[in-house]
Design a protein around this motif. Structure first.
Motif, PDB file in Angstrom:
ATOM      1  N   TYR A 183       0.826  -1.215   0.000  1.00 34.85           N
ATOM      2  CA  TYR A 183       0.000   0.000   0.000  1.00 34.85           C
ATOM      3  C   TYR A 183       0.861   1.267   0.000  1.00 34.85           C
ATOM      4  CZ  TYR A 183      -4.609  -2.133   0.459  1.00 34.85           C
ATOM      5  OH  TYR A 183      -5.773  -2.813   0.206  1.00 34.85           O
ATOM      6  N   ILE A 184       2.028   1.220   0.609  1.00 38.98           N
ATOM      7  CA  ILE A 184       2.903   2.392   0.611  1.00 38.98           C
ATOM      8  C   ILE A 184       3.501   2.612  -0.775  1.00 38.98           C
ATOM      9  CG2 ILE A 184       5.087   3.306   1.491  1.00 38.98           C
ATOM     10  CD1 ILE A 184       4.420   2.020   4.181  1.00 38.98           C
ATOM     11  N   ARG A 185       3.980   1.538  -1.385  1.00 47.50           N
ATOM     12  CA  ARG A 185       4.730   1.673  -2.638  1.00 47.50           C
ATOM     13  C   ARG A 185       3.834   1.805  -3.867  1.00 47.50           C
ATOM     14  NH1 ARG A 185      10.229  -1.953  -2.255  1.00 47.50           N
ATOM     15  NH2 ARG A 185      10.809  -1.322  -0.142  1.00 47.50           N
ATOM     16  N   PHE A 186       2.722   1.056  -3.899  1.00 45.60           N
ATOM     17  CA  PHE A 186       1.891   1.042  -5.100  1.00 45.60           C
ATOM     18  C   PHE A 186       0.668   1.949  -5.000  1.00 45.60           C
ATOM     19  CE2 PHE A 186       4.268  -2.903  -5.325  1.00 45.60           C
ATOM     20  CZ  PHE A 186       4.677  -2.927  -6.649  1.00 45.60           C
ATOM     21  N   ALA A 187       0.188   2.206  -3.792  1.00 43.53           N
ATOM     22  CA  ALA A 187      -0.987   3.055  -3.636  1.00 43.53           C
ATOM     23  C   ALA A 187      -0.638   4.450  -3.132  1.00 43.53           C
ATOM     24  CB  ALA A 187      -1.984   2.400  -2.672  1.00 43.53           C
ATOM     25  N   GLY A 188       0.573   4.614  -2.629  1.00 45.12           N
ATOM     26  CA  GLY A 188       0.974   5.923  -2.126  1.00 45.12           C
ATOM     27  C   GLY A 188       0.336   6.281  -0.800  1.00 45.12           C
ATOM     28  N   TYR A 189      -0.106   5.283  -0.017  1.00 47.91           N
ATOM     29  CA  TYR A 189      -0.719   5.570   1.272  1.00 47.91           C
ATOM     30  C   TYR A 189       0.350   6.001   2.269  1.00 47.91           C
ATOM     31  CZ  TYR A 189      -5.115   3.301  -0.141  1.00 47.91           C
ATOM     32  OH  TYR A 189      -6.287   2.972  -0.768  1.00 47.91           O
ATOM     33  N   ASP A 190      -0.060   6.816   3.228  1.00 43.98           N
ATOM     34  CA  ASP A 190       0.856   7.174   4.302  1.00 43.98           C
ATOM     35  C   ASP A 190       1.042   5.981   5.232  1.00 43.98           C
ATOM     36  OD1 ASP A 190      -1.009   7.538   6.872  1.00 43.98           O
ATOM     37  OD2 ASP A 190      -2.082   8.338   5.135  1.00 43.98           O
ATOM     38  N   VAL A 232       0.496   5.367   8.420  1.00 42.29           N
ATOM     39  CA  VAL A 232      -0.604   4.975   9.311  1.00 42.29           C
ATOM     40  C   VAL A 232      -1.713   4.286   8.526  1.00 42.29           C
ATOM     41  CG1 VAL A 232      -2.292   5.781  10.991  1.00 42.29           C
ATOM     42  CG2 VAL A 232      -0.064   6.885  10.845  1.00 42.29           C
ATOM     43  N   THR A 233      -2.140   4.905   7.442  1.00 41.11           N
ATOM     44  CA  THR A 233      -3.218   4.333   6.635  1.00 41.11           C
ATOM     45  C   THR A 233      -2.812   2.976   6.078  1.00 41.11           C
ATOM     46  OG1 THR A 233      -3.987   6.542   6.027  1.00 41.11           O
ATOM     47  CG2 THR A 233      -4.699   4.718   4.634  1.00 41.11           C
ATOM     48  N   ALA A 234      -1.578   2.863   5.586  1.00 43.76           N
ATOM     49  CA  ALA A 234      -1.110   1.601   5.018  1.00 43.76           C
ATOM     50  C   ALA A 234      -1.084   0.495   6.069  1.00 43.76           C
ATOM     51  CB  ALA A 234       0.278   1.789   4.419  1.00 43.76           C
ATOM     52  N   TYR A 235      -0.645   0.825   7.279  1.00 46.11           N
ATOM     53  CA  TYR A 235      -0.544  -0.184   8.334  1.00 46.11           C
ATOM     54  C   TYR A 235      -1.920  -0.747   8.699  1.00 46.11           C
ATOM     55  CZ  TYR A 235       0.493  -2.276  12.882  1.00 46.11           C
ATOM     56  OH  TYR A 235       0.591  -3.143  13.938  1.00 46.11           O
ATOM     57  N   PHE A 236      -2.877   0.132   8.946  1.00 44.57           N
ATOM     58  CA  PHE A 236      -4.185  -0.342   9.398  1.00 44.57           C
ATOM     59  C   PHE A 236      -5.033  -0.870   8.237  1.00 44.57           C
ATOM     60  CE2 PHE A 236      -2.888   2.230  13.018  1.00 44.57           C
ATOM     61  CZ  PHE A 236      -3.210   1.384  14.065  1.00 44.57           C
ATOM     62  N   ALA A 237      -4.720  -0.484   7.005  1.00 45.42           N
ATOM     63  CA  ALA A 237      -5.374  -1.094   5.853  1.00 45.42           C
ATOM     64  C   ALA A 237      -4.828  -2.482   5.594  1.00 45.42           C
ATOM     65  CB  ALA A 237      -5.183  -0.223   4.612  1.00 45.42           C
ATOM     66  N   ALA A 238      -3.591  -2.743   6.022  1.00 45.84           N
ATOM     67  CA  ALA A 238      -2.938  -4.021   5.752  1.00 45.84           C
ATOM     68  C   ALA A 238      -3.292  -5.101   6.767  1.00 45.84           C
ATOM     69  CB  ALA A 238      -1.425  -3.829   5.734  1.00 45.84           C
ATOM     70  N   ALA A 239      -3.553  -4.720   8.018  1.00 44.41           N
ATOM     71  CA  ALA A 239      -3.863  -5.709   9.056  1.00 44.41           C
ATOM     72  C   ALA A 239      -5.064  -6.547   8.621  1.00 44.41           C
ATOM     73  CB  ALA A 239      -4.147  -5.008  10.380  1.00 44.41           C
ATOM     74  N   ALA A 249      -9.179   2.378  15.096  1.00 44.32           N
ATOM     75  CA  ALA A 249      -7.800   2.546  15.550  1.00 44.32           C
ATOM     76  C   ALA A 249      -7.001   3.379  14.559  1.00 44.32           C
ATOM     77  CB  ALA A 249      -7.139   1.177  15.740  1.00 44.32           C
ATOM     78  N   GLY A 250      -7.191   3.123  13.270  1.00 39.00           N
ATOM     79  CA  GLY A 250      -6.464   3.866  12.248  1.00 39.00           C
ATOM     80  C   GLY A 250      -6.777   5.348  12.269  1.00 39.00           C
ATOM     81  N   SER A 251      -8.060   5.665  12.396  1.00 40.76           N
ATOM     82  CA  SER A 251      -8.439   7.086  12.446  1.00 40.76           C
ATOM     83  C   SER A 251      -7.930   7.748  13.720  1.00 40.76           C
ATOM     84  CB  SER A 251      -9.961   7.231  12.345  1.00 40.76           C
ATOM     85  OG  SER A 251     -10.609   6.565  13.426  1.00 40.76           O
ATOM     86  N   ALA A 252      -7.869   6.995  14.824  1.00 43.95           N
ATOM     87  CA  ALA A 252      -7.365   7.553  16.079  1.00 43.95           C
ATOM     88  C   ALA A 252      -5.883   7.914  15.974  1.00 43.95           C
ATOM     89  CB  ALA A 252      -7.577   6.557  17.214  1.00 43.95           C
ATOM     90  N   PHE A 253      -5.140   7.152  15.164  1.00 43.08           N
ATOM     91  CA  PHE A 253      -3.719   7.428  14.985  1.00 43.08           C
ATOM     92  C   PHE A 253      -3.463   8.416  13.847  1.00 43.08           C
ATOM     93  CE2 PHE A 253      -3.116   3.389  17.305  1.00 43.08           C
ATOM     94  CZ  PHE A 253      -2.152   3.794  18.216  1.00 43.08           C
ATOM     95  N   GLY A 254      -4.531   8.914  13.208  1.00 41.08           N
ATOM     96  CA  GLY A 254      -4.365   9.900  12.157  1.00 41.08           C
ATOM     97  C   GLY A 254      -4.420   9.352  10.749  1.00 41.08           C
ATOM     98  N   GLY A 255      -4.883   8.115  10.584  1.00 38.20           N
ATOM     99  CA  GLY A 255      -4.977   7.522   9.260  1.00 38.20           C
ATOM    100  C   GLY A 255      -6.222   7.977   8.521  1.00 38.20           C
ATOM    101  N   ALA A 266     -10.362  -0.357   1.884  1.00 38.26           N
ATOM    102  CA  ALA A 266      -9.398  -1.448   1.738  1.00 38.26           C
ATOM    103  C   ALA A 266      -9.935  -2.745   2.322  1.00 38.26           C
ATOM    104  CB  ALA A 266      -8.073  -1.065   2.414  1.00 38.26           C
ATOM    105  N   HIS A 267     -10.522  -2.668   3.519  1.00 35.92           N
ATOM    106  CA  HIS A 267     -11.036  -3.884   4.158  1.00 35.92           C
ATOM    107  C   HIS A 267     -12.321  -4.375   3.483  1.00 35.92           C
ATOM    108  CE1 HIS A 267      -8.192  -4.290   7.439  1.00 35.92           C
ATOM    109  NE2 HIS A 267      -8.239  -2.973   7.615  1.00 35.92           N
ATOM    110  N   GLY A 268     -13.214  -3.450   3.143  1.00 40.18           N
ATOM    111  CA  GLY A 268     -14.446  -3.855   2.476  1.00 40.18           C
ATOM    112  C   GLY A 268     -14.177  -4.502   1.131  1.00 40.18           C
ATOM    113  N   ALA A 269     -13.271  -3.904   0.336  1.00 40.51           N
ATOM    114  CA  ALA A 269     -12.949  -4.463  -0.972  1.00 40.51           C
ATOM    115  C   ALA A 269     -12.189  -5.776  -0.839  1.00 40.51           C
ATOM    116  CB  ALA A 269     -12.132  -3.455  -1.775  1.00 40.51           C
TER     117      ALA A 269
END
Length: 349
Positions: free
Chosen positions: A108-115, A117-124, A134-140, A148-151
């Motif tokens: 997600y960081i390399r191919f989607a350009g996510y930051d 925080v967003t990449a970490y919680f989208a990947a779990a 949790a992701g939004s609480a950390f600023g994602g 990401a999770h729904g798709a």
């Protein structure tokens, strides 16, 4: 003449109606896992086409609770003899969570350009609502994490349903393997209903993740392992639960721009491909070390939602108790460990 309901009620009724029609169409043309796949397909198309449909959290919760009772009925006293092999499989599962979170985060960081925080919680891989919070609480980016999770769930259900049907030779003829074809006695009905109610409210009181499914499943499993009852919910509820769960998958995309949804599905296809490839490797490892069939291990390690993967296991006649228990443990691992691990990683830069 308009129906005498509010726009929200009409959107919810339409969502279920489209889901039922989609399930019926897929059933008539003999597609795999027809009721959930058809409902998911029709409601997803409706959502991205701006047709007004809406999720029904309470209806979904009712059927997820029933699904929990069904899954609990798949546990038997004989399974106690295999717990040592399940323990080995759980150890592999912990490693799988670490490996896949790292790989998909990098994707997600390399191919989607996510930051970060967003990449970490989208990947779990799991705990959709928990990872969004949790992701939004950390600023994602909450929208990207949610998409990401729904798709991911959408893609995983499609790939696994068709893969097991066409490559594995599994057919939905065993869909009633974990359901009861005979009438349930009044006493057994009370036992199962009591397990559902007690499990639901007990798990909610304890703030368990996915409490609507996990609590009733644990309570029902306790009854069946103890030999108090061997009854299972009626077979027809399997199909209805598939329609409701499938409709809710599609309704998640309601109101989102088509371009955003399509990009999310494309990115999720790549992420799900990574997750499934790693799951194949771990499934082979479990087959070799824990004496569990590869078909069960792959579904237990696959990156879908707890309810969705459990329904696939029920419909295809795969070991539902093994599969659902692994997805429950995976969610607990991620919900507890993911925020803590992120804090530690961020402190170390």
């Amino acid at each position: 003449m308009d129906l005498p309901f509010s726009p929200l009620i009409r959107a919810r009724i339409l969502c279920l109606l489209l889901g039922a029609i989609g399930g019926g169409v897929f059933y008539l043309v003999h597609l795999p896992l027809p009721w959930m796949m058809g409902a998911m397909t029709f409601t997803t198309i409706a959502a991205v086409s701006r047709i007004p449909i809406s999720m029904m959290p309470r209806v979904r919760m009712v059927f997820v609770t029933i699904l929990g009772i069904m899954l609990g009925s798949a546990f038997t006293p004989q399974m106690l003899d295999h717990l040592q092999y399940w323990a080995i499989s759980f150890l592999w599962l912990g490693l799988y969570v670490v490996v896949t979170t790292y790989l998909v985060r990098q994707y997600y960081i390399r191919f989607a350009g996510y930051d970060e925080v967003t990449a970490y919680f989208a990947a779990a891989p799991g705990g959709l609502s928990e990872m969004i919070l949790a992701g939004s609480a950390f600023g994602g980016d909450e929208a990207r994490i949610s998409l990401a999770h729904g798709a991911r769930i959408l893609v995983a259900v499609f790939v696994l349903s068709f893969g097991y049907r066409w490559l594995g030779g599994y057919t939905p003829t065993s869909a009633n393997a974990a359901a009861n074809l005979d009438p349930i006695s009044y006493s057994d009905f009370l036992w199962l209903a009591g397990a559902g109610v007690a499990g639901f409210f007990g798990a909610r009181l304890l703030r368990m993740p996915a409490y609507a499914l996990v609590g009733p499943m644990i309570a029902s499993a306790g009854l069946h392992v103890a030999g108090i009852t061997a009854s299972r919910p009626p077979a027809e509820l399997v199909a209805i639960a598939q329609i409701v769960v499938g409709s809710m998958i599609g309704a998640r995309f309601a109101g989102l721009p088509l371009r955003l949804v399509l990009r999310g599905i494309v990115l999720a296809t790549g992420a799900t491909g990574i997750l499934l490839l790693v799951a194949v490797g771990f499934g082979l490892a479990v087959d070799a070390t824990a004496k569990m069939p590869f078909s069960s291990a792959l579904l237990a390690f696959s990156p879908g939602g707890l309810a969705e993967m459990s329904l696939i296991a029920l419909a295809l006649g795969v070991d539902a108790a093994y599969v659902s228990s692994h997805h429950v443990v995976r969610i607990f691992m991620i919900v507890v460990a993911a925020p803590l691990a992120f804090r530690l990683l961020r402190r170390k830069g």
